[in-house]
Scaffold this active site. Sequence first.
Site: not given
Ligand code: FPP
Length: 238
Positions: A13, A61
């Site tokens: 996250d 998501n």
């Molecule tokens: C949360 O950060 C992350 C995600 C929703 C997706 C996870 C994806 C990755 C780490 C990138 C690619 C994945 C792979 C397996 C290659 P957020 O966007 O919710 O962050 P925030 O809460 O700060 O907005």
Amino acid sequence: MSKKPKHVAIIMDGNGRWAKKQGKKRYAGHNRGAKTVSKIVEQAAKEKIKYLTLFAFSTENWNRPKDEVNILMKLLVSSLKKEFVKLTENDIRLSSIGNIDSLPKLVKEELSYVKNKTKNNSGMVLTLALNYGGKEEIIDAVKSISDKVKNNIISPEKVDESTIIDHLYTRNLPPVDLLIRTSGEERISNFLLWHIAYAELYFTKTLWPDFTKEDLNEAFRNYYKRERRFGKTSEQLN
Ligand code: FPP
């Protein structure tokens, strides 16, 4: 002291907040987050973790702006293409949980290609939770058990813990020993609800794109200090 965790799960996250802090668009955070995935997967394999499960895309998501969803899907495909050699070099088998059928065709194809190419690797199982929701997983299990009860394949009195486990997407995974969540949020967000029943929880303020191999080792050190009692008393354990 706890033994080495067999199954480590991570809620990655903070990509969006990382990007905001840098004055960049959200996708820059996801790009950097993908680089962190690569480093952490390698480190977990080096540390001889048997199962690593990453929350890459939740059922919730899909509610993000369409552009962001598209970017995440493209990033998944490009990461799989790029990381495939590294998975093989590190003896890692790729697996997935979640409703894979509803993912874009390109993601399904790449996923299935890499899973097939890595199927004989035996060092670590890397499971990507994609279009995954813990409640949905339990609902699907209840549906298929009910179906079998209706068709006299399972008798209701015989339904026990192992019946449930056998019908979960996570049926081939052991219980989670250590659940890590980055970015300072302290919640489970519908991840692996059944399998975290006795997991040790580790929350860190570090945003996922900044999470390093050393941060992973720090989570392990913290875990080793925990006394896992599974309902027993401390004296019984000794
Ligand atoms: C949360 O950060 C992350 C995600 C929703 C997706 C996870 C994806 C990755 C780490 C990138 C690619 C994945 C792979 C397996 C290659 P957020 O966007 O919710 O962050 P925030 O809460 O700060 O907005």
